[in-house]
Design a protein around this motif. Sequence first.
Motif, short mmCIF file in Angstrom:
data_model
loop_
_atom_site.label_atom_id
_atom_site.label_comp_id
_atom_site.label_asym_id
_atom_site.label_seq_id
_atom_site.Cartn_x
_atom_site.Cartn_y
_atom_site.Cartn_z
N ILE A 188 6.13 11.59 -2.07
CA ILE A 188 7.55 11.91 -1.95
C ILE A 188 8.21 10.95 -0.96
CG2 ILE A 188 9.20 13.69 -1.24
CD1 ILE A 188 7.22 15.79 -2.19
N ALA A 189 7.50 10.65 0.13
CA ALA A 189 8.01 9.66 1.09
C ALA A 189 8.18 8.30 0.42
CB ALA A 189 7.06 9.56 2.27
N ALA A 190 7.24 7.94 -0.43
CA ALA A 190 7.33 6.66 -1.14
C ALA A 190 8.55 6.64 -2.05
CB ALA A 190 6.06 6.41 -1.95
N GLN A 191 8.80 7.74 -2.74
CA GLN A 191 9.98 7.82 -3.61
C GLN A 191 11.26 7.66 -2.80
OE1 GLN A 191 9.55 11.59 -5.60
NE2 GLN A 191 7.84 10.90 -6.86
N LYS A 192 11.32 8.29 -1.62
CA LYS A 192 12.52 8.20 -0.77
C LYS A 192 12.81 6.74 -0.37
CE LYS A 192 12.97 10.87 2.80
NZ LYS A 192 14.40 11.20 2.68
N HIS A 193 11.75 5.94 -0.24
CA HIS A 193 11.92 4.55 0.18
C HIS A 193 11.80 3.57 -0.98
CE1 HIS A 193 11.92 5.45 4.52
NE2 HIS A 193 11.05 6.40 4.23
N ASN A 194 11.86 4.11 -2.20
CA ASN A 194 11.77 3.28 -3.41
C ASN A 194 10.53 2.39 -3.40
OD1 ASN A 194 14.29 4.19 -4.56
ND2 ASN A 194 15.35 2.93 -3.03
N LYS A 195 9.42 2.99 -3.01
CA LYS A 195 8.15 2.27 -2.99
C LYS A 195 7.16 2.94 -3.93
CE LYS A 195 8.58 0.50 1.74
NZ LYS A 195 7.95 0.44 3.09
N VAL A 196 6.15 2.18 -4.30
CA VAL A 196 5.08 2.69 -5.15
C VAL A 196 3.76 2.54 -4.40
CG1 VAL A 196 3.81 2.37 -7.31
CG2 VAL A 196 6.30 2.09 -7.28
N ILE A 197 2.98 3.60 -4.36
CA ILE A 197 1.64 3.52 -3.76
C ILE A 197 0.69 3.03 -4.84
CG2 ILE A 197 -0.21 4.81 -2.64
CD1 ILE A 197 1.89 6.78 -1.63
N ASP A 198 0.17 1.84 -4.65
CA ASP A 198 -0.61 1.15 -5.67
C ASP A 198 -2.09 1.27 -5.38
OD1 ASP A 198 -1.19 -0.54 -7.82
OD2 ASP A 198 -1.18 -2.31 -6.53
N LEU A 199 -2.84 1.82 -6.33
CA LEU A 199 -4.29 1.98 -6.16
C LEU A 199 -4.98 0.64 -6.00
CD1 LEU A 199 -5.20 4.81 -8.70
CD2 LEU A 199 -5.62 4.84 -6.24
N ALA A 200 -4.51 -0.37 -6.72
CA ALA A 200 -5.12 -1.70 -6.62
C ALA A 200 -4.98 -2.25 -5.21
CB ALA A 200 -4.49 -2.66 -7.63
N PHE A 201 -3.84 -2.00 -4.58
CA PHE A 201 -3.64 -2.46 -3.20
C PHE A 201 -4.61 -1.76 -2.26
CE2 PHE A 201 -1.75 -1.58 0.97
CZ PHE A 201 -1.61 -2.88 1.45
N LEU A 202 -4.79 -0.45 -2.43
CA LEU A 202 -5.74 0.29 -1.58
C LEU A 202 -7.14 -0.28 -1.72
CD1 LEU A 202 -4.67 4.03 -2.15
CD2 LEU A 202 -3.88 2.43 -0.40
N ASP A 203 -7.53 -0.62 -2.95
CA ASP A 203 -8.86 -1.19 -3.19
C ASP A 203 -9.00 -2.57 -2.53
OD1 ASP A 203 -10.24 0.78 -4.65
OD2 ASP A 203 -9.22 0.22 -6.49
N GLU A 204 -7.98 -3.41 -2.69
CA GLU A 204 -8.04 -4.77 -2.14
C GLU A 204 -8.11 -4.73 -0.62
OE1 GLU A 204 -4.62 -6.69 -3.72
OE2 GLU A 204 -5.33 -6.58 -5.80
N HIS A 205 -7.32 -3.86 -0.01
CA HIS A 205 -7.32 -3.76 1.44
C HIS A 205 -8.66 -3.23 1.94
CE1 HIS A 205 -4.94 -3.80 5.19
NE2 HIS A 205 -5.80 -2.88 5.56
N TYR A 206 -9.21 -2.28 1.21
CA TYR A 206 -10.52 -1.73 1.58
C TYR A 206 -11.59 -2.81 1.50
CZ TYR A 206 -14.56 1.41 1.63
OH TYR A 206 -15.73 2.04 1.94
N GLN A 207 -11.50 -3.65 0.46
CA GLN A 207 -12.47 -4.73 0.32
C GLN A 207 -12.42 -5.69 1.50
OE1 GLN A 207 -14.77 -5.02 -2.27
NE2 GLN A 207 -15.61 -6.57 -0.90
N SER A 208 -11.20 -5.94 2.01
CA SER A 208 -11.08 -6.83 3.16
C SER A 208 -11.74 -6.24 4.40
CB SER A 208 -9.60 -7.12 3.45
OG SER A 208 -8.94 -5.99 4.01
N ILE A 209 -11.75 -4.91 4.50
CA ILE A 209 -12.40 -4.24 5.64
C ILE A 209 -13.92 -4.29 5.47
CG2 ILE A 209 -12.73 -2.02 6.80
CD1 ILE A 209 -9.79 -1.41 6.23
#
Length: 229
Positions: free
Chosen positions: A88-109
């Motif tokens: 809902i917070a993402a919708q308020k800020h016109n953003k999309v929570i992207d699963l691919a981004f979560l995976d890529e960031h996790y891979q960097s960790i």
Amino acid sequence: MIKLFITATDTDAGKTYVAQSLITALVVQQLTVAVYKPISAGCDKVEMQQGFQLVNEDALLLANASNCQQSLANVNPIAFEEPIAPHIAAQKHNKVIDLAFLDEHYQSITNNHCDVVITEGAGGWRLPLGNGQFLSQFVQSSKQDVILVVNMKLGCLNHAILTYQAIVSDGLTCVGWVANCLDNMPYLEENIAELSQFFPMPLLAQLDKQTDIQKAAAKFNLQPLLAHL
């Protein structure tokens, strides 16, 4: 490398407290521990040298307990100021929570080659991300083992069993559970015994309202986790 995802029966079940205690226990064992809080909601806007940054208290606690010298932005890449459901917070800020981004960031960790990477979820197991997606899908794609935090209170047996069954049905392994005793639950030991009889995975710790994280960390049985190293 051990990859652990900490989930819980509900919001405010004590995931951060458990994660902080577990990280501390692992660091005491001289293991290198990296942390990941992919999504947070309910942040303070803090002025820093590079400008204002949204700081989530839970993510900060995880970062301070770990020992892989991560920046807060590295630990918590998606943060919202409002203390509401993240999608809902993402919708308020016109953003999309992207699963691919979560995976890529996790891979960097995980590329940091630490001994353990501990990820703390948000809410419960089926946290919606919007567009019909759930945070549990990220856990599946990144192939993390799961630790279930049970908020020991009236109704927890149903919540705990349903959550465990959902984790297993998603094809993941629940390697342990933690009884987090925040309230004075009647027949606490009987309820813990009931869950211990149902769950095939070990009870890693029984925690209470302990402000000393070192003392809480000392209550963990790490052997079932360290066996995977």
